[in-house]
Enzyme design. Structure first.
Site, PDB file in Angstrom:
ATOM      1  N   CYS B  10       0.849  -1.189   0.000  1.00 38.03           N
ATOM      2  CA  CYS B  10       0.000   0.000   0.000  1.00 38.03           C
ATOM      3  C   CYS B  10       0.890   1.246   0.000  1.00 38.03           C
ATOM      4  O   CYS B  10       2.109   1.165  -0.045  1.00 38.03           O
ATOM      5  CB  CYS B  10      -0.971   0.013   1.181  1.00 38.03           C
ATOM      6  SG  CYS B  10      -0.206   0.305   2.771  1.00 38.03           S
ATOM      7  N   CYS B  13       3.971   1.382   2.292  1.00 37.75           N
ATOM      8  CA  CYS B  13       5.146   0.600   1.925  1.00 37.75           C
ATOM      9  C   CYS B  13       5.964   1.345   0.873  1.00 37.75           C
ATOM     10  O   CYS B  13       7.193   1.372   0.934  1.00 37.75           O
ATOM     11  CB  CYS B  13       4.742  -0.756   1.374  1.00 37.75           C
ATOM     12  SG  CYS B  13       3.558  -1.611   2.399  1.00 37.75           S
TER      13      CYS B  13
END
Lengths: 390, 78
Positions: B10, B13
């Site tokens: 997501c 990250c």
């Protein structure tokens, strides 16, 4: 600075939607509905409801030691405790939907086992603060509370059922290593944190106090008439707490984290709102999907309507919070309260993509049983809620 | 040097990976950031909170996004 560019775009898009002169458009059709719904969200929900909610979510992720919860999920933890913590900890652990699956996998493989892991997986997306706040604000507090309550209770039931169905495997399975407790001590005493969160929640509730019905008691009117004064008191308290108890560095981190949530969620929500407006229209208006169609499929509170809503919800993917505008559109087009709850319970907890990830962790058989349980439970709770609300 | 970012992929990250790459560049090091999104590998490492940053197999931090300066410090201490 990549984030700065993104921030600027987000603010410009927001202001554009806020001041969008949709009323001047010469046409009235699904495109108009989509834009009008987006404008309504920007005006009614973003500033007073979502922005404070982002700050609460940011505070949770920065100031609450999430790792401390992990010790209740260990292989040695008492089962009752593990289930209870699993069913409610989504409030603080599941603020970002992508954190749910790794935690689920960790609890299953290294911790308290299948039951608590499933309980966490089911309740997490439904009871994170942002979801509860927006559901209660847009769809009404009854549905907001029913959603949170239903998610917590049914997560425990589904968790225990999963444990009992696969009890043989569960008994013979050994945890693959320990959970690492990486919690760090927070310097602030707990009462200060509690007061800080209470003040933020108070500000959120009173700033959004809805105009009561004529039939309501006088106290609600008094609160409504003085809502800005009350909100101001909470805002004042918040400023005092922030300046006395928090270091500058902490505040910076808090704002950054809250803004991070806003950047992550607002674009998705805008897309969800536009889609909901286009397909379903605003309340009292029609989008591209005719109301009689929605009404026939999920109107009333029949077994079929509830089952269809939960089955559809289970496979459909909802990005964080987009379930709210979509559901609002469906309710406006004639969906019953029961099926609405069924969709709310089954929808965000499951989707086709996350079923595939769950399958890679617990295997095909358990995944099928889990999905079936979710659909059955969501159907039942929809029927119950629908008959209470009638 | 082995540098890995664990997470489902997501926004957070990607932010962590970007910060890490910046830190590597600032420190004048030559290293690639590897992103690991496979859930069973995340659990195998004992990671509960994503995104997580690992340097040479050691968990530097998890569940939050450290700033570029913080990562530079971790790279130095390695």
């Amino acid at each position: 600075m990549k984030n700065l560019g993104k921030s600027l775009i987000t603010i410009i898009v927001f202001l554009g939607v806020y001041y969008m002169p949709v009323e001047l458009l010469p046409f009235r059709n699904p495109v108009f509905e989509a834009l009008a719904l987006a404008k309504w969200y920007a005006r009614e929900h973003v500033l007073l409801c979502l922005i404070p909610a982002f700050f609460i979510a940011g505070a949770i992720s920065v100031f609450i030691s999430q790792a401390a919860v992990i010790k209740y999920f260990g292989a040695q933890a008492r089962k009752i405790l593990a289930y209870s913590v699993a069913s409610i900890s989504g409030t603080i652990l599941a603020v970002c939907s992508c954190t749910v699956l790794p935690l689920f996998s960790g609890i299953y493989k290294r911790g308290a086992g299948l039951g608590p892991a499933i309980a966490f997986l089911y309740s997490g997306p439904a009871i994170n603060v942002l979801a509860i706040i927006l559901t209660a604000r847009v769809l009404g507090w009854q549905l907001g509370i029913a959603r949170a309550f239903g998610a917590v209770v049914f997560s425990i039931i589904i968790g225990v059922l999963m444990h009992l169905i696969f009890i043989k495997e569960e008994r013979s399975r050994k945890p693959e290593g320990q959970l690492k407790d990486s919690s760090t001590d927070v310097s602030r005493p707990i009462y200060k944190n509690a007061a800080y969160f209470a003040v933020m929640v108070g500000l959120l509730i009173f700033a959004n106090w809805a105009k009561p019905d004529i039939s309501s008691s006088r106290i609600w009117f008094m609160i409504y008439e003085n809502k800005w004064a009350i909100s101001l008191i909470f805002a004042g308290l918040l400023i005092i707490f922030l300046s006395r108890w928090f270091k500058k560095e902490e505040l910076r981190e808090w704002v950054a984290s809250s803004w991070g949530f806003a950047l992550q969620i607002l674009p998705l929500l805008l897309a969800g709102v536009l889609a909901a407006g286009f397909f379903l229209g605003r309340v009292g208006h029609e989008g591209i999907i005719p109301s009689w169609f929605v009404h026939r499929l999920v109107g009333g509170n029949s077994l079929f309507a509830n089952f269809f809503a939960s089955f559809f919800g289970a496979f459909m993917y909802f990005a964080t919070l987009t379930e709210v505008p979509i559901l609002q559109g469906l309710i406006g087009a004639g969906m019953g309260k029961g099926p609405a709850l069924a969709l709310l319970l089954a929808g965000p907890a499951l989707s086709l993509p996350n079923m595939l990830v769950i399958r890679s962790v617990i295997g095909t058989k358990k995944t099928i049983v889990y999905v079936s349980l979710v659909v059955i439970m969501a159907t039942i709770s929809g029927i119950i809620f629908g008959s209470i609300m009638q | 040097m082995e540098i890995q970012v664990y997470g489902k992929g997501c926004l957070k990250c990607h932010q962590l990976a970007a910060n890490t790459e910046q830190a590597i560049k600032d420190s004048g090091l030559e290293a690639k950031v590897e992103q690991i999104t496979e859930i069973n590998k995340i659990t195998e490492k004992g990671i509960m909170f994503t995104p997580a940053l690992l340097i040479d197999g050691k968990i530097i931090c998890q569940g939050k996004i450290p700033g570029v300066e913080e990562i530079k410090q971790a790279l130095k201490e390695r």
